[in-house]
Design a protein around this motif. Structure first.
Motif, PDB file in Angstrom:
ATOM      1  N   VAL A 221       0.805  -1.228   0.000  1.00  8.72           N
ATOM      2  CA  VAL A 221       0.000   0.000   0.000  1.00  8.72           C
ATOM      3  C   VAL A 221       0.835   1.274   0.000  1.00  8.72           C
ATOM      4  O   VAL A 221       0.350   2.335  -0.362  1.00  8.72           O
ATOM      5  CB  VAL A 221      -0.997   0.077   1.175  1.00  8.72           C
ATOM      6  N   GLU A 222       2.087   1.190   0.414  1.00  4.20           N
ATOM      7  CA  GLU A 222       3.003   2.341   0.442  1.00  4.20           C
ATOM      8  C   GLU A 222       2.351   3.523   1.170  1.00  4.20           C
ATOM      9  O   GLU A 222       1.680   3.337   2.165  1.00  4.20           O
ATOM     10  CB  GLU A 222       3.442   2.746  -0.974  1.00  4.20           C
ATOM     11  N   TYR A 227      -5.973   6.061   2.407  1.00  2.00           N
ATOM     12  CA  TYR A 227      -7.037   5.945   1.406  1.00  2.00           C
ATOM     13  C   TYR A 227      -7.384   4.476   1.144  1.00  2.00           C
ATOM     14  O   TYR A 227      -8.556   4.096   1.118  1.00  2.00           O
ATOM     15  CB  TYR A 227      -6.593   6.635   0.100  1.00  2.00           C
ATOM     16  N   TYR A 228      -6.348   3.674   0.988  1.00  2.49           N
ATOM     17  CA  TYR A 228      -6.570   2.283   0.568  1.00  2.49           C
ATOM     18  C   TYR A 228      -7.405   1.508   1.591  1.00  2.49           C
ATOM     19  O   TYR A 228      -8.279   0.721   1.226  1.00  2.49           O
ATOM     20  CB  TYR A 228      -5.216   1.580   0.359  1.00  2.49           C
ATOM     21  N   GLU A 229      -7.131   1.775   2.838  1.00  2.00           N
ATOM     22  CA  GLU A 229      -7.847   1.091   3.922  1.00  2.00           C
ATOM     23  C   GLU A 229      -9.366   1.309   3.812  1.00  2.00           C
ATOM     24  O   GLU A 229     -10.151   0.446   4.172  1.00  2.00           O
ATOM     25  CB  GLU A 229      -7.276   1.602   5.260  1.00  2.00           C
ATOM     26  N   ARG A 235     -12.814  -1.466  -5.209  1.00  2.00           N
ATOM     27  CA  ARG A 235     -13.110  -0.082  -5.585  1.00  2.00           C
ATOM     28  C   ARG A 235     -11.934   0.554  -6.320  1.00  2.00           C
ATOM     29  O   ARG A 235     -12.116   1.329  -7.249  1.00  2.00           O
ATOM     30  CB  ARG A 235     -13.382   0.768  -4.338  1.00  2.00           C
ATOM     31  N   ASP A 236     -10.719   0.229  -5.865  1.00  2.00           N
ATOM     32  CA  ASP A 236      -9.539   0.927  -6.377  1.00  2.00           C
ATOM     33  C   ASP A 236      -9.185   0.506  -7.801  1.00  2.00           C
ATOM     34  O   ASP A 236      -8.683   1.326  -8.575  1.00  2.00           O
ATOM     35  CB  ASP A 236      -8.348   0.633  -5.436  1.00  2.00           C
ATOM     36  N   ALA A 310     -10.273  -5.578   7.541  1.00  2.00           N
ATOM     37  CA  ALA A 310     -10.905  -6.555   6.650  1.00  2.00           C
ATOM     38  C   ALA A 310     -10.851  -6.061   5.193  1.00  2.00           C
ATOM     39  O   ALA A 310     -11.554  -6.571   4.331  1.00  2.00           O
ATOM     40  CB  ALA A 310     -12.348  -6.800   7.084  1.00  2.00           C
ATOM     41  N   THR A 311     -10.023  -5.055   4.940  1.00  2.00           N
ATOM     42  CA  THR A 311      -9.921  -4.508   3.581  1.00  2.00           C
ATOM     43  C   THR A 311      -9.210  -5.509   2.669  1.00  2.00           C
ATOM     44  O   THR A 311      -8.160  -6.043   3.036  1.00  2.00           O
ATOM     45  CB  THR A 311      -9.110  -3.189   3.611  1.00  2.00           C
ATOM     46  N   GLU A 312      -9.776  -5.732   1.489  1.00  5.11           N
ATOM     47  CA  GLU A 312      -9.143  -6.693   0.574  1.00  5.11           C
ATOM     48  C   GLU A 312      -8.029  -6.026  -0.230  1.00  5.11           C
ATOM     49  O   GLU A 312      -8.200  -4.903  -0.695  1.00  5.11           O
ATOM     50  CB  GLU A 312     -10.183  -7.340  -0.354  1.00  5.11           C
ATOM     51  N   THR A 313      -6.897  -6.712  -0.351  1.00  2.85           N
ATOM     52  CA  THR A 313      -5.792  -6.198  -1.181  1.00  2.85           C
ATOM     53  C   THR A 313      -5.711  -6.999  -2.473  1.00  2.85           C
ATOM     54  O   THR A 313      -4.832  -6.778  -3.293  1.00  2.85           O
ATOM     55  CB  THR A 313      -4.451  -6.309  -0.434  1.00  2.85           C
ATOM     56  N   PHE A 314      -6.628  -7.939  -2.628  1.00  6.50           N
ATOM     57  CA  PHE A 314      -6.672  -8.790  -3.820  1.00  6.50           C
ATOM     58  C   PHE A 314      -8.130  -9.134  -4.113  1.00  6.50           C
ATOM     59  O   PHE A 314      -8.910  -9.374  -3.193  1.00  6.50           O
ATOM     60  CB  PHE A 314      -5.897 -10.089  -3.539  1.00  6.50           C
ATOM     61  N   VAL A 315      -8.469  -9.124  -5.386  1.00  2.00           N
ATOM     62  CA  VAL A 315      -9.801  -9.582  -5.813  1.00  2.00           C
ATOM     63  C   VAL A 315      -9.619 -10.460  -7.029  1.00  2.00           C
ATOM     64  O   VAL A 315      -8.816 -10.142  -7.915  1.00  2.00           O
ATOM     65  CB  VAL A 315     -10.691  -8.408  -6.302  1.00  2.00           C
TER      66      VAL A 315
END
Ligand code: NAD
Length: 487
Positions: A221-222, A227-229, A235-236, A310-315
């Motif tokens: 996420v750097e 924002y990413y959280e 969405r991103d 619980a934020t997804e970093t992969f879909v």
């Protein structure tokens, strides 16, 4: 050389990361290519109290990596002015208007204005309102507003944002950036599809077996953690970039290569996305988070990330475009952070021959690969005969790897998009209806995830995602063509 344009750029968020990394270098390239010459000026505005001199130094530093000639760079930067500005303060807009009018006269710009909103979308409404009420929009030239992603976080908030801008700027003057649409190989999709009868004939559910789209990132996420959280990979990346690629791959042939005709067909394609019930979401979409591995931290250990996030970093997901040509063709998509490589790639797998006269020798599947980055290339797998006695089949490929003097040099997406916006061509920007249908599709997935206790999978940093993403395809007898290695 490009056609010279006259424009005053007002960049909101002029001290930000995007402005420095992308916007100033892209404007400089347009300057060097003759799109901008004497009749342009740029006002950078943000809260910091910078002087024009300091701003011009920031701009020359930002373009330094573009092998700039010092003389060119200084000349270019002399067109840059800075205005310290809080977007919520009406007084500041009056100062901004005076500066804009002065520069318009000085550089004989003729009233053409490009407002670039390179800051948080929560400010878009107030900026649009003030631009109008404080008469920063002109009456003689054009007034175009370029907005960055994210455009909302669901259909309802995107509608609100759109209304807030639309009250002051008509749709034809709103340029919504999806920088994937400025990429050379993404633009090549239409050339391949609608410039070759060979593919036109095959580009449908009679011949295409499945489509795979992978947008993988090696980084975590750097500094965008905050924002990413609140966003997550769906969405991103899916709502915008992936669905835009889906639209380009599945839209019907437009009547002409024009903004109006292309957008109309893209809108139809996005409108035809099959909406899922919660049970279908569970069966067809997978979300996951990266965990510590290979010396890299897991997502929940990153700074500014909740330890129980619980934020997804992969879909990964399977979707369908239910139009005449594509209904029934599974479109597998996946995107994620901390995967094994940075790569954006599309694989179109064609159905195998109905009969194999070479049996028992197996026939490989024809796969058309469009690699978007890091290198742009198109690759078609075919079956050929091995040279020599006997008749042995082998897999081979035809490829297209565009270079100039042995090097692959593509214009930066932002440079192409700026040139389009200057020319008033919105073909490669997203129309509101495209945004709306994309959000409606994504909302159904997001709502199912939020309301049900569906699994959040895990994957180790440096892998190509969770096992569940492989199973999604295996269930249909398919596998990902891209396995995380170079082609
Ligand atoms: P940033 O945080 O680096 O910059 C934000 C800018 O807004 C700064 O110049 C800051 O001074 C200004 N600002 C903030 N509040 C202000 C206020 N009240 N009044 C006046 N100015 C104010 O952000 P960024 O990375 O440059 O991103 C800008 C926008 O572009 C965001 O919407 C982001 O989502 C989007 N975006 C950025 C990137 C990227 O690569 N950086 C990529 C895609 C989209």
């Amino acid at each position: 050389m490009g056609t010279e344009q006259r424009a005053l750029f007002i960049i909101f968020g002029g001290t930000g990361d995007l402005a420095k990394r992308k916007l100033y270098p892209s404007l400089f390239n347009l300057y060097r290519k003759g799109f901008l010459n004497e009749n342009f000026a740029v006002i950078g505005t943000a809260r910091r109290p910078w002087t024009d001199e300091y701003f011009q130094k920031v701009v020359t530093d930002a373009i330094n990596s573009e092998d700039a000639l010092a003389e060119d760079a200084t000349q270019f930067a002399s067109h840059f002015y800075y205005q310290s500005h809080n977007v919520n303060d009406t007084e500041h807009y009056i100062t901004l208007r005076n500066l804009a009018d002065k520069l318009d006269r000085k550089y004989e710009i003729g009233g053409n204005r490009m407002f670039y909103l390179a800051m948080s979308p929560r400010f878009f409404g107030t900026i649009a309102e003030h631009l109008k009420s404080q008469k920063i929009v002109t009456t003689e030239g054009y007034n175009r507003v370029i907005v960055e992603k994210p455009f909302g976080r669901d259909f309802a908030s995107a509608t609100e944002l759109n209304d807030a801008i639309g009250r002051y700027f008509p749709e034809k003057d709103v340029f919504r950036i999806d920088h994937y649409l400025g990429k050379e190989m993404v633009q090549n999709i239409l050339a391949v599809r609608f410039g070759n009868n060979l593919f036109r004939a095959l580009w449908n559910n009679r011949y295409i077996d499945n489509i795979q789209i992978t947008l993988s990132e090696a980084l975590g996420v750097e500094e965008r953690a905050g924002y990413y959280e609140t966003a997550g990979a769906l969405r991103d990346m899916v709502q915008n970039h992936i669905l835009q690629i889906v639209a380009l791959l599945t839209m019907n042939m437009p009547a002409s290569y024009s903004e109006e005709d292309i957008r109309r067909e893209k809108i139809y394609a996005l409108k035809s996305l099959k909406k899922y019930t919660p049970a279908q979401v569970q069966a067809n979409f997978i979300r996951a988070q990266y965990t510590a591995a290979n010396g890299q931290r897991g997502y929940r250990e990153e700074e500014k990330i909740a330890s129980d996030s619980a934020t997804e970093t992969f879909v990964a997901g399977k979707l369908f475009v239910d139009n005449e040509n594509f209904s029934g063709v599974p479109i597998y998509v996946r995107t994620g952070k901390r995967l094994s490589q940075k790569r954006s790639r599309i694989d179109i797998a064609f159905k195998t021959m109905p009969t194999n006269i070479f049996a028992p020798q197996p026939l490989g599947q024809n796969v058309l690969t469009i690699n978007i980055e890091p290198e742009g290339k198109i690759f078609l797998q075919i079956n050929v005969k091995q040279v020599g006695q006997g008749f042995t089949l082998k897999k081979s490929h035809l490829d297209f790897f565009p270079t100039s003097n042995g090097k692959q040099v593509f214009p930066e997406a932002y440079e192409k998009l700026f040139a389009d916006a200057l020319a008033g061509d919105a073909t490669n920007f997203t129309h509101w209806e495209e945004v709306a249908y994309s959000w409606k599709f994504v909302d159904a997935i997001r709502t199912a995830w939020d309301q049900h206790d569906y699994a959040l999978e895990e994957y180790p940093c440096g892998s190509m995602g969770p096992v569940a993403a492989d199973k999604l395809l295996a269930r249909d007898g398919h596998k990902w063509f891209y396995t995380g290695q170079e082609h």
